[in-house]
Enzyme design. Structure first.
Site: not given
Length: 143
Positions: A121-122, A133-135
């Site tokens: 995650m980022h 949120l990037e998964i």
């Protein structure tokens, strides 16, 4: 802030206090700007339980966890140790999300009991005001 009970686990009380202070400071800003009620501020604050590595209670708490978000520094061996520690006590359905920008997720998942439950995650900055949120799945991540 969303009414979810949060377990904040860190190596010692000082580290837990830094994490709790970060959250409180952000909630205090929202309260001051009238973006949060006093009731929601109190609720959010009370929903955070601090746990240290030395406390045996963390294992009991994590036995009922659905999602773990790990955010230690970029050290592959440390991340793998935390995965193993969590997998030893968390339920089989528990998702393990690692916050990394440099280590491939597949490398962190390698050797895990449940690599299909590990994702990356980022968060986008600034985290408190950017709800994005990037998964990041790896080839072995389940759908």
């Amino acid at each position: 802030e969303k009414g979810i009970h949060v377990l904040l686990k860190d190596r010692n009380d000082e580290a837990i206090e830094r994490g709790q202070k970060y959250m409180r400071d952000n909630w205090d800003k929202k309260l001051k700007r009238k973006r949060m009620t006093q009731f929601k501020h109190n609720l959010a604050t009370s929903n955070v339980t601090g746990l240290t590595d030395e406390s045996p209670a963390w294992q009991k708490h994590f036995a009922n966890t659905d999602l773990v978000i790990e955010a230690v520094f970029e050290d592959l061996n440390l991340k793998r140790k935390i995965v193993a520690d969590v997998e030893a006590v968390a339920p089989e359905h528990c998702i393990f999300a690692t916050n990394t920008s440099a280590i491939p997720i597949a490398d962190i998942a390698k050797g895990a009991k449940r690599p299909e439950n590990i994702i990356g995650m980022h968060y986008f900055s600034p985290v408190p005001s950017m709800p994005l949120l990037e998964i990041i799945p790896h080839d072995g991540t389940s759908n």
